[in-house]
Design a protein around this motif. Structure first.
Motif, PDB file in Angstrom:
ATOM      1  N   UNK A   9      -0.681  59.341  50.762  1.00  0.00           N
ATOM      2  CA  UNK A   9      -2.079  59.130  51.116  1.00  0.00           C
ATOM      3  C   UNK A   9      -2.859  58.785  49.850  1.00  0.00           C
ATOM      4  N   UNK A  10      -4.007  58.176  50.023  1.00  0.00           N
ATOM      5  CA  UNK A  10      -4.834  57.800  48.882  1.00  0.00           C
ATOM      6  C   UNK A  10      -5.278  59.043  48.110  1.00  0.00           C
ATOM      7  N   UNK A  11      -5.511  60.138  48.811  1.00  0.00           N
ATOM      8  CA  UNK A  11      -5.943  61.371  48.154  1.00  0.00           C
ATOM      9  C   UNK A  11      -4.825  61.896  47.248  1.00  0.00           C
ATOM     10  N   UNK A  16      -2.509  62.541  41.700  1.00  0.00           N
ATOM     11  CA  UNK A  16      -1.473  62.262  40.705  1.00  0.00           C
ATOM     12  C   UNK A  16      -2.030  61.488  39.515  1.00  0.00           C
ATOM     13  N   UNK A  17      -2.851  60.487  39.798  1.00  0.00           N
ATOM     14  CA  UNK A  17      -3.435  59.692  38.713  1.00  0.00           C
ATOM     15  C   UNK A  17      -4.362  60.546  37.848  1.00  0.00           C
ATOM     16  N   UNK A  18      -5.172  61.375  38.490  1.00  0.00           N
ATOM     17  CA  UNK A  18      -6.085  62.229  37.727  1.00  0.00           C
ATOM     18  C   UNK A  18      -5.302  63.218  36.873  1.00  0.00           C
ATOM     19  N   UNK A  19      -4.230  63.771  37.437  1.00  0.00           N
ATOM     20  CA  UNK A  19      -3.405  64.708  36.683  1.00  0.00           C
ATOM     21  C   UNK A  19      -2.742  64.049  35.481  1.00  0.00           C
ATOM     22  N   UNK A  77     -13.041  58.502  46.019  1.00  0.00           N
ATOM     23  CA  UNK A  77     -13.526  59.605  45.186  1.00  0.00           C
ATOM     24  C   UNK A  77     -15.023  59.791  45.335  1.00  0.00           C
ATOM     25  N   UNK A  78     -15.750  58.694  45.343  1.00  0.00           N
ATOM     26  CA  UNK A  78     -17.219  58.777  45.466  1.00  0.00           C
ATOM     27  C   UNK A  78     -17.633  59.354  46.807  1.00  0.00           C
ATOM     28  N   UNK A  79     -16.856  59.082  47.860  1.00  0.00           N
ATOM     29  CA  UNK A  79     -17.207  59.589  49.189  1.00  0.00           C
ATOM     30  C   UNK A  79     -17.126  61.110  49.262  1.00  0.00           C
ATOM     31  N   UNK A  80     -16.253  61.708  48.467  1.00  0.00           N
ATOM     32  CA  UNK A  80     -16.117  63.163  48.527  1.00  0.00           C
ATOM     33  C   UNK A  80     -16.734  63.876  47.323  1.00  0.00           C
ATOM     34  N   UNK A  81     -17.357  63.122  46.440  1.00  0.00           N
ATOM     35  CA  UNK A  81     -17.945  63.722  45.234  1.00  0.00           C
ATOM     36  C   UNK A  81     -19.021  64.738  45.609  1.00  0.00           C
TER      37      UNK A  81
END
Length: 154
Positions: A9-11, A16-19, A77-81
């Protein structure tokens, strides 16, 4: 074993990318975060010495509409910020918590659409029974589907 990133999933991909970015650019941030979480856990424990239960909003604002499927990771990311301040702290401290619907609120972008709002019940370690009693008492007293918050009666 390597995960098939294409099926994630995109989440999950964002996590993973943020980590990976965090470990690469800020290698000491994790240990600092662990220490800060210990302090937060101690602060919640101290608060729960004075009260039986902490009740707070699950999120600080109504959920926005989901981005389209083809949206970029940044759009997701912006949608859940800004929506996870209350839940992510409890995930870090490890305290038992229960989120439950309490009513309906209008969608910020379209006031004609109603979305469920919820409260989070946080308790002491190993005191889940009391949390369930509080949740049951609320659920028995209110029909959350009929509770409408932030709606003018005129």
């Amino acid at each position: 074993m390597v995960a098939d990133v294409g099926k994630m999933s995109i989440v999950s991909k964002e996590g993973l990318l943020a980590g990976a970015l965090g470990w690469d650019k800020h290698p000491l941030a994790y240990s600092k975060a662990v220490n800060l979480m210990r302090q937060l856990r101690d602060a919640y424990d101290a608060a729960l010495d004075d009260v039986d239960i902490i009740v707070m909003p699950t999120t600080s604002a109504p959920s926005p509409p989901l981005p389209p499927v083809e949206a970029s990771p940044l759009q997701h990311l912006r949608a859940s910020a800004g929506l996870l301040e209350n839940t992510s702290v409890i995930n870090g401290t490890g305290h038992p918590a229960l989120a439950m619907p309490i009513g309906m609120v209008p969608l910020t972008a379209d006031k004609s659409l109603m979305l469920p709002a919820s409260m989070q019940i946080v308790g002491r370690f190993f005191d889940e029974a009391r949390m369930l009693q509080v949740a049951y008492a609320w659920e028995s007293a209110y029909d959350w589907k009929k509770q409408h918050f932030g709606v003018s009666s005129g």
